[in-house]
Design a protein around this motif. Structure first.
Motif, PDB file in Angstrom:
ATOM      1  N   THR A  27     -22.429  16.977 -28.403  1.00 17.91           N
ATOM      2  CA  THR A  27     -22.005  17.578 -27.132  1.00 17.91           C
ATOM      3  C   THR A  27     -21.242  18.868 -27.391  1.00 17.91           C
ATOM      4  O   THR A  27     -21.496  19.902 -26.762  1.00 17.91           O
ATOM      5  N   PHE A  28     -20.314  18.802 -28.350  1.00 20.99           N
ATOM      6  CA  PHE A  28     -19.526  19.981 -28.679  1.00 20.99           C
ATOM      7  C   PHE A  28     -20.417  21.111 -29.180  1.00 20.99           C
ATOM      8  O   PHE A  28     -20.233  22.268 -28.821  1.00 20.99           O
ATOM      9  N   ARG A  29     -21.404  20.762 -29.990  1.00 26.57           N
ATOM     10  CA  ARG A  29     -22.327  21.775 -30.511  1.00 26.57           C
ATOM     11  C   ARG A  29     -23.090  22.461 -29.369  1.00 26.57           C
ATOM     12  O   ARG A  29     -23.328  23.665 -29.409  1.00 26.57           O
ATOM     13  N   LYS A  30     -23.455  21.707 -28.327  1.00 27.24           N
ATOM     14  CA  LYS A  30     -24.122  22.305 -27.162  1.00 27.24           C
ATOM     15  C   LYS A  30     -23.196  23.298 -26.463  1.00 27.24           C
ATOM     16  O   LYS A  30     -23.640  24.322 -25.964  1.00 27.24           O
ATOM     17  N   TRP A  31     -21.899  22.996 -26.432  1.00 28.19           N
ATOM     18  CA  TRP A  31     -20.944  23.931 -25.848  1.00 28.19           C
ATOM     19  C   TRP A  31     -20.892  25.206 -26.683  1.00 28.19           C
ATOM     20  O   TRP A  31     -20.833  26.302 -26.142  1.00 28.19           O
ATOM     21  N   THR A  33     -23.199  26.509 -28.483  1.00 24.69           N
ATOM     22  CA  THR A  33     -24.424  27.295 -28.336  1.00 24.69           C
ATOM     23  C   THR A  33     -24.694  27.670 -26.878  1.00 24.69           C
ATOM     24  O   THR A  33     -25.738  28.228 -26.569  1.00 24.69           O
ATOM     25  N   ARG A  34     -23.744  27.323 -26.018  1.00 22.69           N
ATOM     26  CA  ARG A  34     -23.797  27.643 -24.590  1.00 22.69           C
ATOM     27  C   ARG A  34     -24.992  27.019 -23.861  1.00 22.69           C
ATOM     28  O   ARG A  34     -25.471  27.549 -22.864  1.00 22.69           O
ATOM     29  N   LYS A  35     -25.456  25.884 -24.372  1.00 18.18           N
ATOM     30  CA  LYS A  35     -26.512  25.143 -23.670  1.00 18.18           C
ATOM     31  C   LYS A  35     -25.922  24.343 -22.523  1.00 18.18           C
ATOM     32  O   LYS A  35     -26.574  24.124 -21.504  1.00 18.18           O
ATOM     33  N   THR A  36     -24.677  23.888 -22.714  1.00 19.78           N
ATOM     34  CA  THR A  36     -23.906  23.230 -21.663  1.00 19.78           C
ATOM     35  C   THR A  36     -22.467  23.713 -21.812  1.00 19.78           C
ATOM     36  O   THR A  36     -22.136  24.410 -22.773  1.00 19.78           O
ATOM     37  N   TYR A  37     -21.613  23.314 -20.876  1.00 19.90           N
ATOM     38  CA  TYR A  37     -20.218  23.736 -20.915  1.00 19.90           C
ATOM     39  C   TYR A  37     -19.303  22.540 -20.696  1.00 19.90           C
ATOM     40  O   TYR A  37     -19.672  21.597 -19.984  1.00 19.90           O
ATOM     41  N   PRO A  38     -18.106  22.587 -21.256  1.00 22.11           N
ATOM     42  CA  PRO A  38     -17.159  21.489 -21.020  1.00 22.11           C
ATOM     43  C   PRO A  38     -16.680  21.502 -19.580  1.00 22.11           C
ATOM     44  O   PRO A  38     -16.719  22.533 -18.912  1.00 22.11           O
ATOM     45  N   ASN A  39     -16.230  20.330 -19.120  1.00 22.82           N
ATOM     46  CA  ASN A  39     -15.628  20.306 -17.788  1.00 22.82           C
ATOM     47  C   ASN A  39     -14.205  20.861 -17.891  1.00 22.82           C
ATOM     48  O   ASN A  39     -13.730  21.180 -18.981  1.00 22.82           O
ATOM     49  N   ILE A  40     -13.532  20.981 -16.779  1.00 20.03           N
ATOM     50  CA  ILE A  40     -12.205  21.594 -16.756  1.00 20.03           C
ATOM     51  C   ILE A  40     -11.224  20.815 -17.634  1.00 20.03           C
ATOM     52  O   ILE A  40     -10.480  21.410 -18.415  1.00 20.03           O
ATOM     53  N   LYS A  41     -11.234  19.503 -17.521  1.00 20.70           N
ATOM     54  CA  LYS A  41     -10.310  18.681 -18.319  1.00 20.70           C
ATOM     55  C   LYS A  41     -10.549  18.912 -19.811  1.00 20.70           C
ATOM     56  O   LYS A  41      -9.592  19.081 -20.583  1.00 20.70           O
ATOM     57  N   GLU A  42     -11.801  18.929 -20.222  1.00 20.12           N
ATOM     58  CA  GLU A  42     -12.120  19.152 -21.635  1.00 20.12           C
ATOM     59  C   GLU A  42     -11.718  20.560 -22.078  1.00 20.12           C
ATOM     60  O   GLU A  42     -11.213  20.747 -23.183  1.00 20.12           O
ATOM     61  N   GLY A  43     -11.930  21.537 -21.207  1.00 19.44           N
ATOM     62  CA  GLY A  43     -11.527  22.906 -21.518  1.00 19.44           C
ATOM     63  C   GLY A  43     -10.029  23.019 -21.725  1.00 19.44           C
ATOM     64  O   GLY A  43      -9.564  23.694 -22.653  1.00 19.44           O
ATOM     65  N   ILE A  44      -9.262  22.347 -20.885  1.00 17.42           N
ATOM     66  CA  ILE A  44      -7.808  22.345 -21.020  1.00 17.42           C
ATOM     67  C   ILE A  44      -7.397  21.667 -22.323  1.00 17.42           C
ATOM     68  O   ILE A  44      -6.523  22.156 -23.045  1.00 17.42           O
ATOM     69  N   GLU A  45      -8.041  20.549 -22.649  1.00 12.31           N
ATOM     70  CA  GLU A  45      -7.722  19.840 -23.890  1.00 12.31           C
ATOM     71  C   GLU A  45      -8.020  20.714 -25.109  1.00 12.31           C
ATOM     72  O   GLU A  45      -7.233  20.746 -26.062  1.00 12.31           O
TER      73      GLU A  45
END
Length: 105
Positions: A27-31, A33-45
């Protein structure tokens, strides 16, 4: 990419960050490579873990309201190793507990 450079600057790995915030590395690898993005909570973490702001990770700029001196301090702090950042925070917290007046030049 700011996230990649922040991870490198902290002398850590993408795997470590993923594990600390509790997401699978895939999941992190997809973030990354910009295939997906973290949600707000994950971004804050992520931002907290890397001692930065979500705004910086997303836009490359610091939140509004910081003085020039504070921006300089943030930039210097970002260049420190994770260990040095931790030592700075320990010193600041100890200083703040003494109730010393705040003065930034």
């Amino acid at each position: 990419m700011r996230l990649k450079s922040e991870i490198k600057a902290k002398n850590t790995t993408q795997e470590w960050v993923a594990g600390k915030i509790g997401v699978p590395f895939g999941t992190f690898r997809k973030w990354m490579t910009r295939k997906t993005y973290p949600n707000i909570k994950e971004g804050i973490e992520i931002a907290k873990l890397l001692n930065t702001s979500v705004e910086y990770l997303v836009t490359g700029t610091e939140p509004e309201g910081l003085s020039m001196a504070e921006r300089k301090l943030v930039n210097i702090y970002r260049k420190l190793s994770a260990t040095d950042q931790e030592n700075v925070m320990l010193a600041i917290n100890a200083w703040a507990e003494k109730g010393e007046p705040r003065q930034i030049r």
